[in-house]
Scaffold this motif. Structure first.
Motif, mmCIF file in Angstrom:
data_model
loop_
_atom_site.group_PDB
_atom_site.id
_atom_site.type_symbol
_atom_site.label_atom_id
_atom_site.label_comp_id
_atom_site.label_asym_id
_atom_site.label_seq_id
_atom_site.Cartn_x
_atom_site.Cartn_y
_atom_site.Cartn_z
ATOM 1 N N LYS A 76 0.589 -0.814 0.121
ATOM 2 C CA LYS A 76 -0.385 -0.033 -0.045
ATOM 3 C C LYS A 76 0.581 1.002 -0.352
ATOM 4 C CE LYS A 76 -3.557 -1.976 2.762
ATOM 5 N NZ LYS A 76 -4.147 -2.633 4.442
ATOM 6 N N LEU A 77 0.108 1.956 -0.535
ATOM 7 C CA LEU A 77 1.192 3.447 -0.963
ATOM 8 C C LEU A 77 0.182 4.268 0.166
ATOM 9 C CD1 LEU A 77 3.319 5.210 -0.928
ATOM 10 C CD2 LEU A 77 2.526 5.504 -3.989
ATOM 11 N N ASP A 78 0.245 5.228 0.786
ATOM 12 C CA ASP A 78 -0.668 6.307 1.769
ATOM 13 C C ASP A 78 -0.978 6.957 0.132
ATOM 14 O OD1 ASP A 78 1.014 8.402 3.848
ATOM 15 O OD2 ASP A 78 1.360 7.618 1.363
ATOM 16 N N GLU A 79 -1.894 8.326 1.224
ATOM 17 C CA GLU A 79 -2.419 8.956 0.048
ATOM 18 C C GLU A 79 -1.130 10.075 0.197
ATOM 19 O OE1 GLU A 79 -5.736 7.630 -0.795
ATOM 20 O OE2 GLU A 79 -4.849 9.524 -1.450
ATOM 21 N N LYS A 80 -0.220 10.529 1.123
ATOM 22 C CA LYS A 80 0.485 11.693 0.202
ATOM 23 C C LYS A 80 1.434 10.856 0.183
ATOM 24 C CE LYS A 80 -0.201 14.006 4.888
ATOM 25 N NZ LYS A 80 0.208 15.084 6.033
ATOM 26 N N LYS A 81 1.632 9.504 -0.129
ATOM 27 C CA LYS A 81 3.146 9.108 -0.808
ATOM 28 C C LYS A 81 4.439 9.499 -0.091
ATOM 29 C CE LYS A 81 2.344 11.004 -4.828
ATOM 30 N NZ LYS A 81 2.389 10.965 -6.215
ATOM 31 N N GLN A 82 3.786 9.214 0.768
ATOM 32 C CA GLN A 82 5.176 8.830 2.254
ATOM 33 C C GLN A 82 5.560 7.883 2.864
ATOM 34 O OE1 GLN A 82 4.791 13.722 2.734
ATOM 35 N NE2 GLN A 82 6.763 13.339 3.619
ATOM 36 N N GLN A 83 4.283 7.258 2.252
ATOM 37 C CA GLN A 83 4.615 6.079 3.293
ATOM 38 C C GLN A 83 4.007 5.196 3.444
ATOM 39 O OE1 GLN A 83 3.467 6.428 7.252
ATOM 40 N NE2 GLN A 83 4.592 4.429 8.143
ATOM 41 N N SER A 84 4.541 3.584 3.155
ATOM 42 C CA SER A 84 4.166 2.118 2.208
ATOM 43 C C SER A 84 4.292 1.324 2.901
ATOM 44 C CB SER A 84 5.206 1.747 0.648
ATOM 45 O OG SER A 84 5.078 0.684 0.430
ATOM 46 N N SER A 85 3.423 0.442 2.898
ATOM 47 C CA SER A 85 3.810 -0.577 3.693
ATOM 48 C C SER A 85 3.224 -2.145 3.131
ATOM 49 C CB SER A 85 2.202 -1.009 4.503
ATOM 50 O OG SER A 85 1.278 -1.397 4.255
ATOM 51 N N LEU A 86 4.430 -3.500 3.614
ATOM 52 C CA LEU A 86 4.297 -4.615 3.064
ATOM 53 C C LEU A 86 3.752 -5.935 3.785
ATOM 54 C CD1 LEU A 86 5.620 -5.718 -0.240
ATOM 55 C CD2 LEU A 86 6.875 -6.547 1.275
ATOM 56 N N HIS A 87 1.865 -6.443 3.196
ATOM 57 C CA HIS A 87 1.984 -7.437 4.227
ATOM 58 C C HIS A 87 2.548 -8.365 3.635
ATOM 59 C CE1 HIS A 87 -0.828 -8.255 7.350
ATOM 60 N NE2 HIS A 87 -1.255 -9.298 6.862
ATOM 61 N N ILE A 88 2.555 -9.214 4.225
ATOM 62 C CA ILE A 88 2.702 -10.826 3.564
ATOM 63 C C ILE A 88 1.419 -11.777 4.636
ATOM 64 C CG2 ILE A 88 3.494 -12.674 3.750
ATOM 65 C CD1 ILE A 88 6.441 -10.950 2.993
ATOM 66 N N THR A 89 0.480 -12.176 3.947
ATOM 67 C CA THR A 89 -0.529 -12.859 5.118
ATOM 68 C C THR A 89 0.214 -14.396 4.779
ATOM 69 O OG1 THR A 89 -1.875 -11.479 4.191
ATOM 70 C CG2 THR A 89 -2.583 -14.599 5.125
ATOM 71 N N ALA A 90 0.034 -15.676 6.158
ATOM 72 C CA ALA A 90 0.420 -16.836 6.462
ATOM 73 C C ALA A 90 2.114 -17.111 5.288
ATOM 74 C CB ALA A 90 -1.267 -17.366 5.440
#
Lengths: 112, 115
Positions: free
Chosen positions: A64-78
């Motif tokens: 995901k990339l936040d609305e301000k385009k300054q923060q991203s996250s990477l999520h791994i499931t299982a």
């Protein structure tokens, strides 16, 4: 100097658990890339995000990339042992659309 | 198709020697990049080629480093009078065009060790 901050620096999880890696920039990013690195294999492209609020998924990985385009996250499931490696975020900042700036990476270990 | 390839995969040299690192980009990719990755760090930009010309070499640490891409395909990174601080993984990447929408595809890197 690294201009993208990644957290955590390292992460050990049990197989099957979910996890999240974060990437933060002090400046707006014009393109955010996630790569995975294993020894001897260079950087493997995972996903690219460009628009604020954008979210992409591939198999068990969501970025995901936040609305301000300054923060991203990477999520791994299982998580699985095959997810182990170093995850790097890289981004383009204003004034350059070819020079990727990277974080230091997050070392992920998945215990079976 | 074939990805980016780099040779040699490992290079051990002595301080003061000259080394050449080679990169074969993905066929048809016009843009080529060199990065350097030190232990525990992310890759750092060195130089960018668009076609045969170096469009931006601002990341080269000093004049001991030089890179060429004479025919717009294969590139060679050259390091003169190597120093122990040059030890790192040198990564090459290529993309079809340049731009924020263009994904850079990386090779496996050359691990350089200067003794």
């Amino acid at each position: 100097s690294q201009e993208l901050e990644q957290s955590p620096q390292s992460l050990i999880v049990q197989e099957g658990k979910n996890l999240t890696i974060n990437c933060t920039s002090s400046k707006t990013l014009y393109g955010l890339y996630w790569y995975k690195q294993k020894y001897g294999e260079g950087l493997i492209f995972l996903m690219m995000l460009q628009k604020g609020g954008e979210e992409k998924s591939h198999e068990k990985i969501t970025a995901k990339l936040d609305e301000k385009k300054q923060q991203s996250s990477l999520h791994i499931t299982a998580s699985q042992p095959s997810h182990a490696g170093i995850y790097l975020c890289g981004g383009y900042k204003g004034g350059s659309n070819y020079k990727l700036t990277f974080g230091k990476g997050t070392l992920l270990t998945v215990n079976p | 198709g074939a990805g980016v390839s780099q040779t040699p995969s490992n290079k051990v040299t002595e301080k003061g020697k000259y080394v050449e690192l080679r990169c074969d980009p993905i066929s048809g990719h016009t843009a080529l990049y060199w990065y350097r990755q030190s232990l525990g760090q992310g890759p750092e930009f060195l130089i960018y080629f668009q076609g045969t010309g170096a469009a931006d070499d601002s990341g080269l640490p000093n004049d001991r480093f030089f890179a060429v891409r004479p025919e717009g395909s294969v590139s060679t990174l050259k390091i003169q009078r190597t120093e122990r601080g040059d030890s790192a993984v040198y990564l090459c990447a290529s993309s079809f065009l340049s731009g924020a929408q263009e994904t850079q595809y990386f090779g496996p890197g050359t691990r350089l060790l200067v003794l």
